[in-house]
Design an enzyme around this catalytic site. Structure first.
Site, PDB file in Angstrom:
ATOM      1  N   HIS A  45      24.854  35.247  15.983  1.00  0.00           N
ATOM      2  CA  HIS A  45      25.655  36.474  15.939  1.00  0.00           C
ATOM      3  C   HIS A  45      27.061  36.181  15.407  1.00  0.00           C
ATOM      4  CE1 HIS A  45      22.508  37.574  18.913  1.00  0.00           C
ATOM      5  NE2 HIS A  45      22.502  38.660  18.172  1.00  0.00           N
ATOM      6  N   HIS A  49      25.697  36.878   9.867  1.00  0.00           N
ATOM      7  CA  HIS A  49      24.716  37.842  10.367  1.00  0.00           C
ATOM      8  C   HIS A  49      25.211  39.268  10.135  1.00  0.00           C
ATOM      9  CE1 HIS A  49      22.029  40.029  13.019  1.00  0.00           C
ATOM     10  NE2 HIS A  49      23.046  40.380  13.777  1.00  0.00           N
ATOM     11  N   HIS A  85      28.718  45.701  14.353  1.00  0.00           N
ATOM     12  CA  HIS A  85      27.669  45.808  15.375  1.00  0.00           C
ATOM     13  C   HIS A  85      27.577  44.639  16.359  1.00  0.00           C
ATOM     14  CE1 HIS A  85      25.229  43.110  12.934  1.00  0.00           C
ATOM     15  NE2 HIS A  85      24.433  43.007  13.980  1.00  0.00           N
ATOM     16  N   ASP A  86      28.037  43.456  16.009  1.00  0.00           N
ATOM     17  CA  ASP A  86      27.988  42.317  16.934  1.00  0.00           C
ATOM     18  C   ASP A  86      29.341  41.612  17.066  1.00  0.00           C
ATOM     19  OD1 ASP A  86      25.444  42.242  18.066  1.00  0.00           O
ATOM     20  OD2 ASP A  86      24.565  41.172  16.371  1.00  0.00           O
TER      21      ASP A  86
END
Length: 129
Positions: A45, A49, A85-86
């Site tokens: 992550h 990514h 998102h992460d």
């Protein structure tokens, strides 16, 4: 810096700066700040990514079937969501964080801990000068 460079290309392709009424320099600074908050020590992550997810999102947004069902706001929101998102992922699952009684799990009452954290941090970073 995969997220910065890919982000600038993808955002330019979709006219994100124009849609948000901001300069490319502002967009670059935002991407730099978001990428800086991904942990390079995290084996999965990380910002590579995030760039991968952004690239896949842009690919699907370019498909005729998808284009016909989304407006510009949806496209821009999807690209931003893919980018953040992460962000600041600690490398552990929601279940692990809840079972360990982590600060994040307590903060978000064991509910969608990581998802809430990624989104909240992205808002906090975006609201900074």
């Amino acid at each position: 810096r995969p997220l910065i460079y890919l982000g600038l290309k993808v955002f330019a392709r979709f006219g994100v700066a124009e849609f948000l009424n901001c300069s490319e320099a502002t967009l670059r600074a935002w991407l730099q700040m978001i990428e800086a908050n991904y942990h390079s020590s995290n084996s999965y992550h990380n910002s590579t990514h995030a760039a991968d997810v952004l690239h896949a999102t842009a690919f699907f947004l370019g498909k005729e079937r998808v284009k016909g069902s989304l407006d510009r706001l949806d496209e821009v929101a999807a690209l931003i969501a893919a980018t953040i998102h992460d962000v600041d992922h600690p490398g552990r699952t929601n279940s692990f964080l809840c079972n360990a009684g982590s600060e994040l799990a307590v903060l978000y009452n064991d509910t969608a801990v990581l998802e809430s954290h990624h989104t909240a941090l992205a808002f906090q970073l975006t609201a900074k000068d």
